[in-house]
Design a protein around this motif. Structure first.
Motif, short mmCIF file in Angstrom:
data_model
loop_
_atom_site.label_atom_id
_atom_site.label_comp_id
_atom_site.label_asym_id
_atom_site.label_seq_id
_atom_site.Cartn_x
_atom_site.Cartn_y
_atom_site.Cartn_z
N GLY A 424 21.29 -11.60 27.19
CA GLY A 424 21.34 -11.32 25.77
C GLY A 424 22.78 -11.19 25.31
N ASN A 425 23.07 -11.66 24.11
CA ASN A 425 24.44 -11.48 23.60
C ASN A 425 24.56 -10.10 22.96
N THR A 426 25.68 -9.84 22.29
CA THR A 426 25.94 -8.52 21.73
C THR A 426 24.84 -8.07 20.77
N ARG A 427 24.24 -9.04 20.09
CA ARG A 427 23.23 -8.69 19.08
C ARG A 427 21.83 -8.55 19.68
N HIS A 428 21.68 -8.86 20.93
CA HIS A 428 20.34 -8.82 21.52
C HIS A 428 19.78 -7.40 21.47
N LYS A 429 18.53 -7.29 21.09
CA LYS A 429 17.96 -5.96 20.81
C LYS A 429 17.74 -5.13 22.07
N THR A 430 17.28 -5.76 23.13
CA THR A 430 16.92 -4.97 24.31
C THR A 430 17.92 -5.08 25.45
N ASN A 431 18.58 -6.20 25.58
CA ASN A 431 19.47 -6.40 26.72
C ASN A 431 20.81 -6.99 26.28
N PRO A 432 21.56 -6.25 25.50
CA PRO A 432 22.83 -6.82 25.02
C PRO A 432 23.91 -6.82 26.10
N VAL A 433 24.70 -7.85 26.08
CA VAL A 433 25.88 -7.89 26.94
C VAL A 433 26.87 -6.84 26.41
N GLN A 434 27.64 -6.27 27.29
CA GLN A 434 28.52 -5.19 26.85
C GLN A 434 29.86 -5.31 27.56
N LEU A 435 30.91 -5.16 26.79
CA LEU A 435 32.25 -5.07 27.36
C LEU A 435 32.74 -3.64 27.14
N ILE A 436 32.99 -2.95 28.23
CA ILE A 436 33.48 -1.57 28.14
C ILE A 436 34.95 -1.56 28.50
N ILE A 437 35.73 -1.03 27.61
CA ILE A 437 37.19 -1.01 27.82
C ILE A 437 37.69 0.42 27.73
N ARG A 438 38.53 0.77 28.68
CA ARG A 438 39.30 2.01 28.53
C ARG A 438 40.75 1.60 28.27
N TYR A 439 41.18 1.88 27.08
CA TYR A 439 42.48 1.37 26.63
C TYR A 439 43.48 2.51 26.52
N ASN A 440 44.57 2.37 27.22
CA ASN A 440 45.68 3.33 27.09
C ASN A 440 46.62 2.79 26.03
#
Lengths: 443, 405
Positions: A424-440
């Motif tokens: 699923g892409n970002t808009r997918h309701k149940t299984n969205p792809v996700q990019l998690i960033i910790r930005y300094n």
């Protein structure tokens, strides 16, 4: 007195050495400091998924025979046939008297199941072998591809039911016509012209086509080994002199010219509009889903169109950690279509040409995004990649220097396994792809 | 090892060592020019820091250049000092300890004429040394992130001092010092490292006066006075932001900041009661409050210090007995802390003791142990310091000419 004075004269240096110890950080004093750097956790980055289709995949030299067919809403119709050519067999004389008659016992085609399949494995299987009409000659580029077709006799040499629930490494044996066996034995033992060299042998016996046609009710695609002991024709015979003596001639497959053909008709799937080329089909046009699959040449291009917006958070910064979580769409991987254990990511340019692979932090090992399963709800079944280095490079890239990621099955699985991952892409309701960033960032 | 080897070691080692290691471990040293250091020999530190009123031919007086005229004209003087400090910081029932150490000074001295004494040396003027770990929330999550703050460096004083004997009782002197150095402040947060380097250089002068008179039936009484005018100095800053691979992400040049080398005034009295007993006292004031900290809750305070000390040598003429010929010192001082935090300017109390061991000829090794505490009483960061100082005074008669070969 003198000794004391000598020690005293060394005392400054002893003192310095004694205090040259490493101090740890102080917790006290933290009310006095005022940080200039801050960390931000971001999990709302837009991730753009695009399904791409490669023209074809190389299917010769993979040491695999594939046959079968599936018909399923996401796959569409997928059929696989294998074509085998064989190496020149050698007849070894075991008789003491050449006039002693040879008696053909049986001629069989034998292969071993790899354990890999897609589709319903509970149904009985029908396997057919057909004689090829033409010799398999490698194309000028040195490889057969999945779209190459070979003509074969419409009437099979043999068509045989196989038991359901075949197990990994089970041997499957198909009895070929005795007439063919007798002919082979005679020509071989008499060293007739057909067995003079590889070329004359190929002209005489171009090879076999291995099929598991869907019109026989087959609902699965199966993989078999192709090597000196699997995918062979075995000629069993005997002769009687002093005693009855049984012998065997093995006709081995030519692993470099044998290959498999894939026919994929996905006109009834959400990806019907997909065509080969650079552009592909954005997930936003396919129910917010994208697919990578083996045998079909389907790949997923992953882009982060608004990544540089993070730079606006501060004067400068550094991505401390970037994790890409790919979530397969629930119900897209029932038991008969299991998810691949590993996936691979490549860094690609605007032409989808790979410039690098996404590797581990030390750069030596390919990351495989090992599958984490959520068997209960399927919402947290996911593949996780650490793409920190890629994001740190990409966040500063502009214009032609921008890169994307290309997701595929592993190199081996991509060309040989009927497996797929629908994301699923970002808009997918149940299984969205996700990019998690910790930005300094520095302000 | 001949005397030239010793000379080279003594010269090179402290020059390379100044600021290479921390001499301080105070979080407050991050402010202004760093934590001020007292340039004093171990013998002076053992007496609470009094020296401006002392006059001796047995060592270089680092506190009052006017006393240099008392040196021996046939002698070449070396003076080297090192210190080790054990800090205990406490706040609200939580405490931490740290150990630091470094060279504190190196000086050489000669007396070219009967009326002129000269010395030159190098010493830390201020020091910066702190390591602070803090945590802050990662924005958008409940997780905490470690942040490390580290400070090193400080200013170094390269000085030339002159003392002139104007009469039998009156000496004057002055010191010209070149103050220079780099101060480093680092903030490390995960993969971001913010490095700030600040540097300055300035010339500073100090004027001195030493008058000797007699009282209590011909007991020598020294009156010492030193004064340094305020000197403006500009701190230039360079700031780099680096990633984990040491690549520079951003370079900045923050605006220069003006700081001041403080006006200093010192008045000291000392008396030699007899050849065994010596005592003295001293009042010193340094105007640091013109300097800024950049933190509204912290201010630098003017420093006022009062010190007293005494020394006793049981058998000054019996060099064969080490303990008898050694000098025993005791001192005490009180001063206000150099920092005002949350409106509190604690008083700092210090007691010190030490021994001076005579070595060959008139050389000596002096050891001082001091203990310092303040009355912050949990209202501000309280500091307790144990300090062990060792001074090495080497006197060589290089200029003595034999009458007979």
């Amino acid at each position: 007195m003198i000794a004391i004075k000598k020690w005293l004269s060394l005392s400054p240096f002893i003192l310095i050495i004694a205090v040259s110890c490493e101090n740890t950080d102080n917790g006290l004093g933290n009310h006095l400091v005022d940080p200039q750097a801050f960390s931000t956790y971001i999990d709302t980055c837009t991730v753009k998924l695009t399904t791409l289709k490669s023209d074809s995949i190389a299917t010769s030299g993979n040491n695999i025979l594939i046959a079968g067919a599936i018909n399923e809403p996401w796959w569409g119709n997928l059929e696989a046939h294998s074509y085998l050519s064989f190496t020149l067999p050698v007849f070894s004389e075991h008789r003491q008297n050449e006039n002693t008659p040879l008696v053909m016992d049986s001629l069989t085609f034998e292969m071993h199941y790899t354990g890999s399949h897609a589709g319903d494995s509970t149904e009985a299987l029908v396997v057919s072998l057909h004689t090829l009409k033409k010799v398999l000659t490698l194309p000028s580029n040195g490889s057969f591809y999945s779209h190459h077709h070979q003509e074969s006799d419409s009437i099979p040499l043999v068509s045989q039911f196989l038991p359901s629930y075949i197990q990994q490494n089970d041997s499957i044996s198909l009895r070929l016509p005795d007439k063919l066996g007798e002919e082979l034995l005679e020509k071989l033992s008499l060293h007739q012209a057909e067995f003079e060299n590889q070329e004359t042998f190929n002209q005489y016996f171009p090879g076999l086509a291995l099929t598991m046609p869907k019109n026989h009710g087959n609902t699965g695609i199966y993989n078999f080994h192709l090597n000196d002991s699997s995918g062979t024709i075995n000629l069993y015979y005997h002769f009687v002199e002093e005693f009855k003596e049984q012998q065997q001639i093995t006709i081995k497959p030519n692993t470099s010219t044998s290959y498999y053909q894939i026919k994929h008709n996905y006109a009834d799937t959400p990806f019907a509009a997909l065509k080969s080329g650079y552009n592909g089909l954005a997930a936003t046009t396919t129910n917010n889903e994208a697919v990578t699959a083996g045998l079909s040449g389907f790949l997923i291009r992953i882009e982060f169109p608004y990544l540089r917006n993070i730079l606006e958070l501060g004067k400068t910064g550094y991505v401390d950690y970037a994790e890409l979580i790919l979530r397969p769409v629930e119900h897209s991987y029932p038991t008969e279509y299991p998810l691949p254990e590993t996936l691979q990511l490549y860094v690609v340019d605007e032409n989808n040409s790979a410039t690098n692979a996404v590797t581990s932090a030390n750069g030596t090992e390919l990351q495989t995004g090992d599958l984490q399963t959520d068997e209960e709800f399927q919402t947290h079944t996911q593949y996780v990649f650490d793409i920190t280095d890629f994001i740190n490079t990409e966040i500063n890239a502009i214009g032609i220097n921008k890169r994307a990621l290309l997701l595929s099955l592993s190199d081996q699985d991509l060309n040989s396994m009927a497996q797929r991952v629908i994301l699923g892409n970002t808009r997918h309701k149940t299984n969205p792809v996700q990019l998690i960033i910790r930005y300094n960032r520095y302000e | 090892m001949n005397k030239w080897s010793i000379f080279l070691i003594l010269l090179i080692k402290p020059l390379s060592g100044v600021n290479a290691q921390h001499l301080t471990s105070s979080p407050y040293s991050m402010y202004g020019l760093g934590q001020p250091e007292i340039t004093a020999s171990a013998s002076s530190l053992a007496m609470g820091g009094i020296a401006a009123g002392q006059s001796s031919s047995r060592h270089i007086n680092l506190s009052n250049p006017a006393s240099l005229s008392s040196m021996d004209s046939l002698t070449f003087y070396f003076d080297l000092g090192v210190s080790a400090r054990n800090y205990t910081y406490s706040l609200q029932n939580y405490s931490e300890k740290r150990n630091e150490g470094n060279f504190t000074h190196f000086a050489m001295g000669v007396k070219p004429t009967q009326w002129w004494g000269l010395s030159a040396g190098i010493a830390p003027y201020t020091t910066v040394g702190y390591n602070i770990k803090d945590y802050q929330y990662i924005e958008g999550s409940t997780a905490l992130q470690e942040v490390h703050f580290e400070g090193t460096g400080g200013l170094t004083k390269l000085f030339v001092s002159n003392g002139f004997s104007l009469s039998r009782n009156l000496s004057v002197g002055f010191t010209a010092a070149y103050i220079f150095g780099n101060i480093y402040h680092n903030e490390l947060q995960s993969n971001i490292n913010i490095e700030q380097k600040s540097y300055t250089r300035s010339l500073r002068t100090e004027y001195a006066f030493l008058y000797q008179t007699y009282w209590l039936k011909n007991k020598a009484l020294n009156i010492g006075l030193t004064y340094s005018p305020v000197k403006k100095t500009v701190l230039t800053h360079e700031q780099n932001v680096r990633d984990q691979n040491d690549n520079i992400l951003l370079t900045e040049n923050p605006a220069n900041t003006t700081q001041y080398l403080p006006e200093q005034f010192c008045l000291a009295l000392s008396t030699q009661l007899n050849e065994k007993w010596n005592w003295g006292m001293q009042f010193e004031r340094q105007n640091w409050n013109k300097n800024t900290t950049g933190n509204a809750s912290i201010k630098l305070a003017d420093l006022n210090r009062f010190s007293m000390g005494a020394s006793w040598t049981p058998k000054p003429r019996n060099a064969r007995k080490l303990m008898g010929a050694s000098t025993y010192r005791l001192g005490w001082s009180i001063e206000n802390s150099g920092y005002i935090t949350s409106g509190i300017n604690p008083m700092v109390y210090k007691v010190a003791a030490g021994i001076g061991f005579p070595t060959h000829r008139s050389s000596s090794i002096n050891v001082a142990l001091s203990y310092q505490n303040d009355n912050a009483n949990n209202k501000a960061l309280s500091t307790e310091v144990w300090q062990l100082s060792v001074g090495f005074s080497l006197l060589e008669n290089w200029f003595e000419k034999p009458k007979f070969r």
